[in-house]
Design an enzyme around this catalytic site. Sequence first.
Site, short mmCIF file in Angstrom:
data_model
loop_
_atom_site.label_atom_id
_atom_site.label_comp_id
_atom_site.label_asym_id
_atom_site.label_seq_id
_atom_site.Cartn_x
_atom_site.Cartn_y
_atom_site.Cartn_z
N LYS A 115 49.57 43.32 29.84
CA LYS A 115 48.48 42.60 29.35
C LYS A 115 47.99 42.88 27.95
O LYS A 115 47.62 42.16 27.31
CB LYS A 115 47.23 42.64 30.40
CG LYS A 115 47.69 41.88 31.66
CD LYS A 115 46.50 41.15 32.32
CE LYS A 115 47.09 40.49 33.41
NZ LYS A 115 45.92 39.96 34.34
N LYS A 197 59.12 35.06 38.25
CA LYS A 197 58.36 34.53 39.49
C LYS A 197 57.50 33.31 39.12
O LYS A 197 57.22 32.96 37.87
CB LYS A 197 57.45 35.52 40.10
CG LYS A 197 56.08 35.71 39.33
CD LYS A 197 55.41 36.84 40.47
CE LYS A 197 53.86 36.77 39.56
NZ LYS A 197 52.90 37.20 40.28
N LYS A 200 50.90 31.31 37.71
CA LYS A 200 50.04 30.28 37.36
C LYS A 200 49.62 30.31 35.74
O LYS A 200 48.99 29.47 35.10
CB LYS A 200 48.64 30.27 38.06
CG LYS A 200 47.89 31.62 37.99
CD LYS A 200 46.36 31.69 38.96
CE LYS A 200 46.17 32.93 39.77
NZ LYS A 200 45.98 33.99 38.94
P1 ATP Z 1 48.83 35.24 36.69
O1 ATP Z 1 49.83 34.32 36.24
O2 ATP Z 1 47.67 34.80 36.16
O3 ATP Z 1 49.33 36.67 36.54
P2 ATP Z 1 49.99 35.03 39.20
O4 ATP Z 1 50.17 33.35 39.57
O5 ATP Z 1 51.12 35.58 38.93
O6 ATP Z 1 48.74 35.06 38.14
P3 ATP Z 1 48.00 36.78 40.69
O7 ATP Z 1 46.77 36.23 40.42
O8 ATP Z 1 48.58 37.81 40.02
O9 ATP Z 1 49.08 35.40 40.53
O10 ATP Z 1 48.08 36.82 42.21
C1 ATP Z 1 47.51 36.38 43.06
C2 ATP Z 1 48.18 36.64 44.52
O11 ATP Z 1 49.35 35.65 44.63
C3 ATP Z 1 48.75 37.81 44.81
O12 ATP Z 1 48.60 38.45 45.96
C4 ATP Z 1 50.24 37.78 44.35
O13 ATP Z 1 51.01 38.77 45.03
C5 ATP Z 1 50.49 36.39 44.80
N1 ATP Z 1 51.65 35.67 44.26
C6 ATP Z 1 51.51 35.38 42.88
N2 ATP Z 1 52.63 34.62 42.36
C7 ATP Z 1 53.58 34.56 43.70
C8 ATP Z 1 54.83 34.17 43.75
N3 ATP Z 1 55.46 33.53 42.71
N4 ATP Z 1 55.23 34.33 44.84
C9 ATP Z 1 54.74 34.82 45.81
N5 ATP Z 1 53.38 35.36 45.83
C10 ATP Z 1 52.79 35.41 44.56
#
Ligand code: ATP
Length: 334
Positions: A115, A197, A200
């Site tokens: 970050k 992965k 969002k």
């Molecule tokens: P950002 O892009 O803002 O980092 P993110 O979509 O990666 O966000 P997080 O807010 O980091 O998501 O995670 C929220 C929850 O969703 C966590 O428990 C994380 O493990 C789960 N999660 C996020 N992306 C995935 C994915 N692609 N597959 C499965 N679980 C996910």
Amino acid sequence: MINGNKVLFSGMQATGNLTLGNYLGALKNWVDLADDYECYYSVVDMHSITVRQDPAVLRKRARALLTLYIAAGIDPEKNCLYYQSHVSGHAELAWILNCFTYMGELNRMTQFKDKAAKHTDNINAGLFTYPVLMAADILLYQADVVPVGIDQMQHLEITRDIAQRFNAVYGDVFTIPEAYVGKVGAKIMSLQDPAKKMSKSDENPNASIYLMDDADTIRRKCRRAVTDSEGAILYREEQPGVKNLLDIYCACSGKTPQEAVREFDGCGYGQLKDAVAEAVIAVLNPLQTRFRELEKDKGYIDGIIRTNAERAAYTANKTLRKVQKKIGFPERVR
Ligand code: ATP
Ligand code: LTN
């Protein structure tokens, strides 16, 4: 333990629109766990401000996230769904734990490094001490288990280290939490780059299916999903795009990869993509309907926000008072 039940804590940030990855990898598991634990699911808005937020957008997204928790099937009468910023104990305990955390430990956190590299104009102290606030979240409720994705394991490890360090000095104050990593196959990859992965914060909207996407958008995104030129529908690492589509299909339909491969034997990628889209729509459609209904019921959601924050604060304060006493803060005079 609370009332003889094991305690579970988890949280999600209200940054960006939730994706199918967030649902299948996190929220859906939370619903299933809610029966077996005393659960706290927080909208961790204090974590969100480690990167700059538009106040109106943050407020709107935080409310939408809390509403989505309920729409996804987490019962707010049985589980505690609340905003982190409504329980001041999080900030108070985080300060204390800061004094039990080493700079060297925080320096090793890969999320901080990532970050900081992404937001070079705003490498603030909050971003650095983010894991300490997360430790406070978990330890305040004496959580036994914490469902987290693999990306958060390092933060859970530091939480355990801080708790053990504190307990070694002051006795058994904190429960040492264990990670709960969901079922295999719950990691959903980007539709545009199956090596990454689904996330969002991805800038390409075609890479992710958002929970509020309508049926046509879901069909279009699935049709555009990157696959390969093999032409066979097999569940194997060599075909990451197809494997990801099968994972999504299985997570949405409850089938196993073996069953899915048999079902699509002899089919083309177009047929697979259409079937994936319909399986996703079947899962998201009821969730969206429920979300829209709940969104209109302002009084109901407001009531949940108020009563659940009170419940959370009650438990949080019990831990906080114990900690304050142990470290030698003067007792409150009544
Ligand atoms: P950002 O892009 O803002 O980092 P993110 O979509 O990666 O966000 P997080 O807010 O980091 O998501 O995670 C929220 C929850 O969703 C966590 O428990 C994380 O493990 C789960 N999660 C996020 N992306 C995935 C994915 N692609 N597959 C499965 N679980 C996910
Ligand atoms: N850092 C987590 C969100 C989070 C969390 C928590 C998860 C904040 N506090 C406590 C579990 C327990 C994330 O970004 N996914």
